[in-house]
Design a protein around this motif. Structure first.
Motif, PDB file in Angstrom:
ATOM      1  N   LEU A  58       1.024  -0.908   0.158  1.00 28.11           N
ATOM      2  CA  LEU A  58       0.308  -0.300  -0.143  1.00 28.11           C
ATOM      3  C   LEU A  58       1.047   1.098  -0.104  1.00 28.11           C
ATOM      4  O   LEU A  58       0.498   2.488  -1.067  1.00 28.11           O
ATOM      5  CB  LEU A  58      -1.016   0.437   0.848  1.00 28.11           C
ATOM      6  CG  LEU A  58      -1.773  -0.760   0.885  1.00 28.11           C
ATOM      7  CD1 LEU A  58      -3.019  -0.966   2.917  1.00 28.11           C
ATOM      8  CD2 LEU A  58      -3.442  -0.931   0.304  1.00 28.11           C
ATOM      9  N   LYS A  59       2.172   1.054   0.989  1.00 30.06           N
ATOM     10  CA  LYS A  59       2.723   2.521   1.116  1.00 30.06           C
ATOM     11  C   LYS A  59       2.708   3.101  -0.458  1.00 30.06           C
ATOM     12  O   LYS A  59       3.747   4.045  -0.752  1.00 30.06           O
ATOM     13  CB  LYS A  59       3.809   2.364   1.993  1.00 30.06           C
ATOM     14  CG  LYS A  59       4.770   3.241   2.206  1.00 30.06           C
ATOM     15  CD  LYS A  59       5.455   2.982   3.476  1.00 30.06           C
ATOM     16  CE  LYS A  59       6.221   3.978   4.415  1.00 30.06           C
ATOM     17  NZ  LYS A  59       7.338   3.947   5.300  1.00 30.06           N
ATOM     18  N   SER A  60       3.271   1.122  -1.175  1.00 33.13           N
ATOM     19  CA  SER A  60       4.613   1.885  -2.414  1.00 33.13           C
ATOM     20  C   SER A  60       3.491   1.889  -3.803  1.00 33.13           C
ATOM     21  O   SER A  60       3.937   3.218  -4.728  1.00 33.13           O
ATOM     22  CB  SER A  60       4.703   0.934  -3.059  1.00 33.13           C
ATOM     23  OG  SER A  60       3.678  -0.401  -3.671  1.00 33.13           O
ATOM     24  N   GLY A  61       2.167   2.115  -2.871  1.00 36.47           N
ATOM     25  CA  GLY A  61       1.300   3.107  -4.494  1.00 36.47           C
ATOM     26  C   GLY A  61       0.638   1.921  -5.169  1.00 36.47           C
ATOM     27  O   GLY A  61       0.296   2.477  -6.619  1.00 36.47           O
ATOM     28  N   ASN A  62       0.945   0.762  -5.792  1.00 37.06           N
ATOM     29  CA  ASN A  62       1.268  -0.320  -6.165  1.00 37.06           C
ATOM     30  C   ASN A  62       0.417  -1.002  -6.034  1.00 37.06           C
ATOM     31  O   ASN A  62      -0.091  -1.930  -4.948  1.00 37.06           O
ATOM     32  CB  ASN A  62       2.599  -1.293  -5.959  1.00 37.06           C
ATOM     33  CG  ASN A  62       2.144  -2.298  -7.124  1.00 37.06           C
ATOM     34  OD1 ASN A  62       1.104  -2.380  -8.230  1.00 37.06           O
ATOM     35  ND2 ASN A  62       3.452  -2.337  -8.266  1.00 37.06           N
ATOM     36  N   LYS A  63      -1.144  -0.741  -6.792  1.00 39.24           N
ATOM     37  CA  LYS A  63      -2.211  -1.820  -6.558  1.00 39.24           C
ATOM     38  C   LYS A  63      -2.622  -2.820  -7.335  1.00 39.24           C
ATOM     39  O   LYS A  63      -3.329  -3.402  -6.184  1.00 39.24           O
ATOM     40  CB  LYS A  63      -3.677  -0.598  -7.370  1.00 39.24           C
ATOM     41  CG  LYS A  63      -3.539   0.303  -6.945  1.00 39.24           C
ATOM     42  CD  LYS A  63      -5.194   1.326  -7.520  1.00 39.24           C
ATOM     43  CE  LYS A  63      -5.369   2.994  -7.116  1.00 39.24           C
ATOM     44  NZ  LYS A  63      -5.938   3.595  -8.221  1.00 39.24           N
TER      45      LYS A  63
ATOM     46  N   ALA B 118       0.131  -4.469  -6.632  1.00 38.51           N
ATOM     47  CA  ALA B 118       0.391  -5.359  -5.731  1.00 38.51           C
ATOM     48  C   ALA B 118      -0.244  -5.632  -4.446  1.00 38.51           C
ATOM     49  O   ALA B 118       0.108  -6.839  -3.605  1.00 38.51           O
ATOM     50  CB  ALA B 118       1.850  -5.158  -5.221  1.00 38.51           C
ATOM     51  N   ALA B 119      -0.789  -4.762  -3.987  1.00 35.48           N
ATOM     52  CA  ALA B 119      -1.694  -4.243  -3.437  1.00 35.48           C
ATOM     53  C   ALA B 119      -2.943  -5.661  -2.859  1.00 35.48           C
ATOM     54  O   ALA B 119      -2.731  -6.635  -2.044  1.00 35.48           O
ATOM     55  CB  ALA B 119      -2.351  -2.975  -2.455  1.00 35.48           C
ATOM     56  N   ARG B 120      -3.659  -5.120  -3.884  1.00 39.31           N
ATOM     57  CA  ARG B 120      -4.589  -6.431  -4.336  1.00 39.31           C
ATOM     58  C   ARG B 120      -3.921  -8.209  -3.933  1.00 39.31           C
ATOM     59  O   ARG B 120      -4.269  -8.946  -3.300  1.00 39.31           O
ATOM     60  CB  ARG B 120      -5.210  -6.562  -5.519  1.00 39.31           C
ATOM     61  CG  ARG B 120      -6.338  -5.256  -5.320  1.00 39.31           C
ATOM     62  CD  ARG B 120      -7.110  -5.764  -6.694  1.00 39.31           C
ATOM     63  NE  ARG B 120      -6.137  -5.288  -7.709  1.00 39.31           N
ATOM     64  CZ  ARG B 120      -5.704  -4.335  -9.193  1.00 39.31           C
ATOM     65  NH1 ARG B 120      -6.268  -3.011  -8.160  1.00 39.31           N
ATOM     66  NH2 ARG B 120      -5.274  -4.380  -9.795  1.00 39.31           N
ATOM     67  N   ALA B 121      -2.701  -8.578  -4.424  1.00 35.44           N
ATOM     68  CA  ALA B 121      -1.802  -9.471  -4.792  1.00 35.44           C
ATOM     69  C   ALA B 121      -1.572  -9.833  -2.876  1.00 35.44           C
ATOM     70  O   ALA B 121      -1.905 -11.022  -1.980  1.00 35.44           O
ATOM     71  CB  ALA B 121      -0.728  -9.817  -5.254  1.00 35.44           C
ATOM     72  N   ALA B 122      -1.609  -8.685  -2.363  1.00 33.02           N
ATOM     73  CA  ALA B 122      -0.457  -8.788  -1.256  1.00 33.02           C
ATOM     74  C   ALA B 122      -2.240  -9.422  -0.074  1.00 33.02           C
ATOM     75  O   ALA B 122      -2.178 -10.281   1.227  1.00 33.02           O
ATOM     76  CB  ALA B 122      -0.537  -7.337  -0.400  1.00 33.02           C
TER      77      ALA B 122
ATOM     78  N   LYS C 298     -11.027  -6.583   1.796  1.00 33.47           N
ATOM     79  CA  LYS C 298     -12.035  -5.898   0.365  1.00 33.47           C
ATOM     80  C   LYS C 298     -11.116  -4.420   0.357  1.00 33.47           C
ATOM     81  O   LYS C 298     -10.962  -5.013  -0.936  1.00 33.47           O
ATOM     82  CB  LYS C 298     -13.092  -6.472   1.054  1.00 33.47           C
ATOM     83  CG  LYS C 298     -13.021  -8.263   1.019  1.00 33.47           C
ATOM     84  CD  LYS C 298     -15.548  -7.531   1.832  1.00 33.47           C
ATOM     85  CE  LYS C 298     -15.197  -9.136   1.606  1.00 33.47           C
ATOM     86  NZ  LYS C 298     -17.087  -9.126   2.317  1.00 33.47           N
ATOM     87  N   ASN C 299     -11.257  -3.613   0.518  1.00 32.62           N
ATOM     88  CA  ASN C 299     -10.509  -2.677   0.934  1.00 32.62           C
ATOM     89  C   ASN C 299      -9.359  -2.017   1.685  1.00 32.62           C
ATOM     90  O   ASN C 299      -9.804  -1.077   2.531  1.00 32.62           O
ATOM     91  CB  ASN C 299     -11.862  -1.926   0.356  1.00 32.62           C
ATOM     92  CG  ASN C 299     -11.782  -0.220   0.088  1.00 32.62           C
ATOM     93  OD1 ASN C 299     -11.013   0.073  -0.727  1.00 32.62           O
ATOM     94  ND2 ASN C 299     -12.199   0.776   0.964  1.00 32.62           N
ATOM     95  N   PRO C 300      -8.762  -2.697   1.608  1.00 29.74           N
ATOM     96  CA  PRO C 300      -7.396  -2.231   1.852  1.00 29.74           C
ATOM     97  C   PRO C 300      -6.380  -0.698   1.637  1.00 29.74           C
ATOM     98  O   PRO C 300      -6.415   0.305   0.799  1.00 29.74           O
ATOM     99  CB  PRO C 300      -6.059  -2.847   1.774  1.00 29.74           C
ATOM    100  CG  PRO C 300      -6.155  -3.634   0.266  1.00 29.74           C
ATOM    101  CD  PRO C 300      -7.552  -3.538   0.919  1.00 29.74           C
TER     102      PRO C 300
END
Length: 774
Positions: A418-423, A425-429, A508-510
């Protein structure tokens, strides 16, 4: 008369067992032929080295699996049926249990393969082969290679060797170091991910004696459970699918239900976890005075707080059963280990050995240049480690030992994405962490965890040097005036981690902000960041110095003792230990028999104590003496027996195998008097506690009525081969002196006209009695 004496001599000779000595160590199976096979044959082994370990042909190794990465199991049928301990399968049994279908309390038995229960995340690894890759790993590396460069080269080469051997994911592979980095071996495994629960006795059998009897002998525990491994229809490893078929092992173990006697050969084949037998006196002091004392203190409170809540409801009891058992196990182990090291004067013994090493190193200029400063370097490294090591212990036992903080920590990869801004990657995490969240919530009870949090955070604040604590934590404590109950109220009232609805909604919406405002995540993140920046670097520097010194120390010990065969420490790789069935005397005037019976279990029975409840059906079978073919020659039903095999954690579920390669029991525990086993071998008291194969089959057959399982196993009814079956001639053993002395005395008495007399002689553990009557 002479003929009668010769006949009696023969009788006495045959009745005196070969007194074999257990061989200390857990040995690599590929080296058995070169290092151990002859000694094993003298003790009663009737198998060739190739029948134990072979790459190209079926061998015992093909029947042994690493179960879930934490225990051992063995195939006992050609249809992939697997035996392991009840405590090894406990988590899987617990995961299928509910207050309605309470398999922990009532047991579970599949009467057909369709009833067998899948277990997500459970796997078994079967060793395909292992190789010595020391030369490849250490090529071009010598004493002049800088330590940092050495570490980089070793890491790069071991990773490359393992990757090449994996054949694009076909195998699970890794390279492990031995003798503290002096040797390296490659291990290649087949991994199977469809492992289904087949059978388990109720905990009143599988965990009989509970924490009271844990690590103790005599024991009366039916510690076994059954699983089955499945594959794709073509026999290849595959995740769970309805059309998967039972695995066909290259080898499965026949189960022997014959009687066992003292001196009978035994070998334990399995995956022992970690030993540190070559640790110096400095390391032992740290282990005893810091690690074990802290573990005992923190786990004692944690267990007590959990138990308060578990006793209030069956739902909480089931949720925390597996966690409680796991935490309790090494709490009690640490107590026994400290007591054993004190009793054996282990540290004092290490100091004597270190003095000899130093004298040997100083006696030669070349040796002194290499080994002269090794012990000083070890002492200095441990002195520095001691200042910061408590931070490591408390991070694992107190901080990550609190359920909410551990779950919060597991959200760190998601936070970083989330901190990296990569959506993406965030969904995968978020997807990756969901199974951990589900497991956490399934067995979580907030009131229990909240009490543990308050207690352990208080210990963290009081015991860790203030300069090693993060400012965020110290400010929290100050804010609530040192009242950890109020601090817990704040964290548990405001954290999404401890609320199932909030946690699942978050996934669901981190958002980054949600975690940065979460007190549980803030706290664990502050502690870990502080550890990484202020504690870990100081430990890393000392540990690097220690690693080099330990490597040189073991290399020097082997050079100093060229005629001694050194076994490597256990490191969760496949090992074999060998010994015999053997009683022991824990103290003056006390002699423990080598086996226990169902009668002993009944004597302990107490319907008011959950640890010693005996199921009604088992009581009925006992009262009727309905043991079937599983009774011994005296009509007793043997439950457990002991051997002097060298084992440690990870050996749980390991097969105990006789000289013919047949299963005679399952290893499940060690004895209290030898809790030093991870650090030092106790040749007098070391015992391996095993559930007898006859009791396993009796429970499956007579208690559970699972004839379907009995029918697919290979059961043999012959006595285990004794040590004398493959021993050297009696004339070459120490017992021969005793026999000759008895005969000489008998002949002298006969010549003097004595027609009736008795002779008894003793040497060590061997007794010879002779009675002559006209």
């Amino acid at each position: 008369m002479l003929k009668r004496i010769l006949a009696l001599l023969l009788f006495v000779s045959l009745s005196v067992p070969f007194t074999a000595k257990a061989d200390e160590g857990m040995w690599l199976p590929m080296l058995i032929k070169r290092l151990n096979h002859t000694d094993m044959q003298k003790m009663g082994l009737q198998l060739t080295a190739e029948e134990i370990y072979s790459v190209n042909n079926s061998s015992l190794k093909d029947a042994i699996v690493q179960f879930g990465g934490f225990c051992t199991g063995e195939f006992v049928s050609p249809q992939g049926l697997l035996l392991t301990n009840h405590h090894c399968g406990f988590s899987a049994i617990q995961s299928h249990s509910t207050p309605t279908d309470d398999y922990l309390t009532n047991g579970f038995w599949a009467t057909s393969k369709e009833q067998e229960l899948p277990n997500e995340g459970l796997y078994v690894d079967i060793l395909h082969h292992m190789d010595d890759v020391t030369a490849k790993v250490l090529e071009g590396i010598d004493g002049s290679t800088p330590e940092e460069q050495r570490q980089q080269l070793v890491a790069q080469r071991t990773e490359a060797i393992a990757k090449a051997a994996a054949e694009n994911g076909k195998y699970v592979t890794y390279v492990r170091d031995f003798y503290n980095g002096n040797e390296f071996y490659l291990f290649v495994y087949n991994r199977y991910n469809d492992v289904r629960l087949v059978g388990a006795p109720p905990s009143s059998i599988g965990k009989y004696g509970g924490d009271t009897d844990n690590w103790m002998w005599p024991r009366h525990t039916g510690d076994f459970s059954m699983f089955r491994v499945y594959t794709a229809p073509d026999g290849s490893p595959a995740p769970y699918a309805e059309n998967n078929v039972p695995f066909k092992p290259k080898h499965h173990l026949p189960i022997n239900i014959g009687d066992k006697d003292p001196g009978d050969f035994t070998m334990v084949f399995g995956f022992p976890g970690r030993t540190k037998r070559y640790m110096t006196s400095h390391g032992l002091k740290l282990e005893v005075n810091q690690l074990n004392k802290s573990r005992i203190k923190l786990r004692e409170d944690k267990l007590a707080l959990w138990k308060e809540e578990m006793d209030k409801s069956d739902e909480t009891r089931i949720k925390y059963a597996s966690k409680y058992a796991s935490t309790s196990n090494y709490y009690k182990y640490s107590i026994g280990q400290n007591e054993g090291i004190k009793r054996m004067r282990t540290i004092e013994g290490k100091l004597v050995g270190e003095d000899k090493f130093q004298a040997w190193a100083n006696a030669d200029p070349q040796r002194k240049a290499i080994y002269g400063n090794v012990l000083n370097d070890i002492a200095e490294a441990y002195k520095n480690i001691e200042q910061y090591n408590l931070g490591t212990v408390y991070l694992n036992e107190a901080v990550l030992g609190t359920e909410s903080l551990l779950m919060a920590y597991r959200l760190t990869p998601l936070y970083n994405a989330l901190k990296s801004g990569n959506k993406d990657a965030a969904r995968a995490a978020a997807t990756d962490v969901q199974p951990r969240v589900d497991d956490f919530l399934k067995d979580y009870y907030l009131p229990a965890d909240k009490k543990v949090f308050a207690a352990l955070m208080k210990y963290y604040y009081e015991d860790i040097a203030k300069e090693q604590q993060p400012e965020y934590f110290k400010n929290l404590v100050k804010k609530y005036n040192g009242n950890f109950g109020k601090l817990a109220d704040y964290v548990y009232s405001n954290s999404l981690v401890v609320d199932a609805q909030k946690l699942n909604s978050f996934l669901k919406n981190p958002t980054q902000k949600a975690l940065e405002n979460d007190p549980a995540f803030q706290l664990v993140n502050a502690i870990i960041e502080n550890y990484r920046s202020n504690i870990a670097p100081k430990l890393a520097e000392s540990n690097a110095k220690l690693d080099k010194a330990n490597r040189l120390y073991i290399a020097g010990l082997r050079q100093m003792n060229p005629d001694k065969v050194f076994y490597p420490d256990a490191n969760s790789t496949l090992r074999l230990s060998y010994g015999t069935v053997k009683e022991y005397s824990p103290q003056d005037g006390v002699l423990y028999n080598y086996y226990t019976t169902l009668e002993g279990a009944m004597a302990k029975a107490d319907s008011t104590n959950e640890e010693f409840i005996v199921p009604d059906k088992l009581t009925q079978l006992y009262e009727a003496k309905d043991y079937g073919r599983y009774a011994n020659e005296e009509g007793e039903l043997v439950v457990n027996f002991i051997t002097d095999n060298d084992i440690t954690g990870g050996n749980s579920g390991s097969p105990v195998i006789n000289g013919k390669g047949e299963l005679i029991g399952l290893a499940f525990d060690g004895n209290w008097e030898a809790m030093t086993g991870d650090l030092v071998y106790d040749p007098e008291f070391k015992r391996c506690i095993n559930v007898d194969s006859r009791y396993v089959l009796f429970i499956i057959d007579k208690y559970a009525g699972a004839q379907n399982l009995i029918d697919e196993m290979t059961i043999v009814d012959t006595e285990s081969p004794g040590a004398g079956d493959a021993a050297e001639p009696v004339a070459e053993t120490p017992q021969a002196e005793l026999l000759r002395a008895v005969v000489d005395e008998a002949q002298q008495r006969l010549q003097n006209g004595k027609e009736e007399f008795k002779i008894q002689k003793k040497k060590g553990d061997v007794k010879v009695k002779l009675q002559v009557q006209d």
